[in-house]
Design an enzyme around this catalytic site. Structure first.
Site, PDB file in Angstrom:
ATOM      1  CB  VAL A 171     -21.058 -21.524  -2.504  1.00  0.00           C
ATOM      2  CG1 VAL A 171     -19.853 -20.804  -3.268  1.00  0.00           C
ATOM      3  CG2 VAL A 171     -21.126 -22.788  -2.947  1.00  0.00           C
TER       4      VAL A 171
ATOM      5  CD  GLU B  40     -28.203 -27.730   0.920  1.00  0.00           C
ATOM      6  OE1 GLU B  40     -27.443 -26.595   0.707  1.00  0.00           O
ATOM      7  OE2 GLU B  40     -29.524 -27.733   1.139  1.00  0.00           O
TER       8      GLU B  40
ATOM      9  CB  CYS C  83     -24.565 -23.366   3.136  1.00  0.00           C
ATOM     10  SG  CYS C  83     -26.203 -24.364   2.799  1.00  0.00           S
TER      11      CYS C  83
ATOM     12  CD  GLN D 132     -25.041  -5.495  16.144  1.00  0.00           C
ATOM     13  OE1 GLN D 132     -25.659  -5.545  17.199  1.00  0.00           O
ATOM     14  NE2 GLN D 132     -25.672  -6.398  15.133  1.00  0.00           N
TER      15      GLN D 132
ATOM     16  CG  ASP E 128     -22.724 -26.923   1.287  1.00  0.00           C
ATOM     17  OD1 ASP E 128     -22.202 -27.858   2.039  1.00  0.00           O
ATOM     18  OD2 ASP E 128     -23.947 -26.409   1.492  1.00  0.00           O
TER      19      ASP E 128
ATOM     20  CE  LYS F 259     -23.646 -28.029   4.764  1.00  0.00           C
ATOM     21  NZ  LYS F 259     -24.950 -27.320   4.145  1.00  0.00           N
TER      22      LYS F 259
END
Ligand code: C5J
Length: 221
Positions: A157, A73, A162, A202, A25, A129
């Protein structure tokens, strides 16, 4: 070419032949004044920091023959693919409204297109999209599967919207994702910091974090 990239939380080996650079994007509507990002009350200049590092990564990916994919987008001109819940938030509508760069987030308009510094070359797929995630309602997974892609190097970005949504979707589909910290940006410095932390926490819960310099080092062989 089999390489290793220094990253957090640990180094990741990958094969450049089964890796794609995904640039998310980098459209005028997000990174330039007058578009969707600014209409939402943001300072778009914060996103410009990601442009030059991404350009260098793109140049390198092209040089070594890495598969490159771009996303945008946006929506059909009749907005039939824009959910009402996205179209109007809190009673305010921006999508489809006029701006100095054409109708906001509408395909075919100037604001919807990718900035010239990162413009796709012929042969580089552009995924249009309607959502935040690049896999939702698109053929991205099919295209990656057909190329036997296993690893994604991710730029674009905004990090927490996104980029995050796409990396989470990709992780669930079995891709290893490396987000390049200086090639992603947010309108909120705090979100940039925390967004990167969340990806690699994690033990790489849904991806790795590296940067353009370490990408260059890994692929300059
Ligand atoms: C947003 C995006 N932030 N590309 N879109 O609405 O991150």
């Amino acid at each position: 070419m089999k390489v290793r990239i220094q990253a957090e939380p640990f180094e990741l080996p990958f094969d450049t032949r089964t890796t794609a650079l995904v640039i998310i994007d980098m459209q005028r509507d997000f990174v330039l004044p007058g578009g969707f990002g600014e209409k939402l009350g943001n300072d778009t200049s914060l996103l410009l920091a990601a442009v030059e590092p991404t350009r260098l990564v793109l140049e390198q990916a092209r040089r070594i023959g890495m598969f490159v994919i771009h996303t945008r987008e946006g929506h059909r001109p009749d907005l039939s693919d824009c959910p009402p819940a996205k179209l109007t938030r809190g009673g305010v509508t921006f999508i489809g409204e006029p701006s100095p760069m054409g109708r906001i987030l509408v395909r075919g308009e100037q604001g919807h297109d990718i900035i010239h510094q990162l413009y796709p070359l012929a042969g580089e797929p552009v995924i249009d999209k309607p959502g935040k995630g690049s896999f939702h309602a698109t053929d991205l997974h099919q295209i990656l599967t057909n190329r036997d892609i296993k690893t994604l190097i991710v730029c674009g970005v905004t990090l927490e919207v996104c980029v995050h949504t796409t990396v989470r979707e990709a992780n669930d589909r079995g891709y290893e994702c490396v987000v390049l910290s200086d090639c992603v940006a947010s309108y909120f410095p705090e979100f940039q910091r925390v967004g990167l932390e969340m990806i690699k926490a994690q033990g790489a819960i849904f991806g790795w974090v590296s940067d353009s310099e370490r990408f260059m080092k890994a692929t300059n062989v």
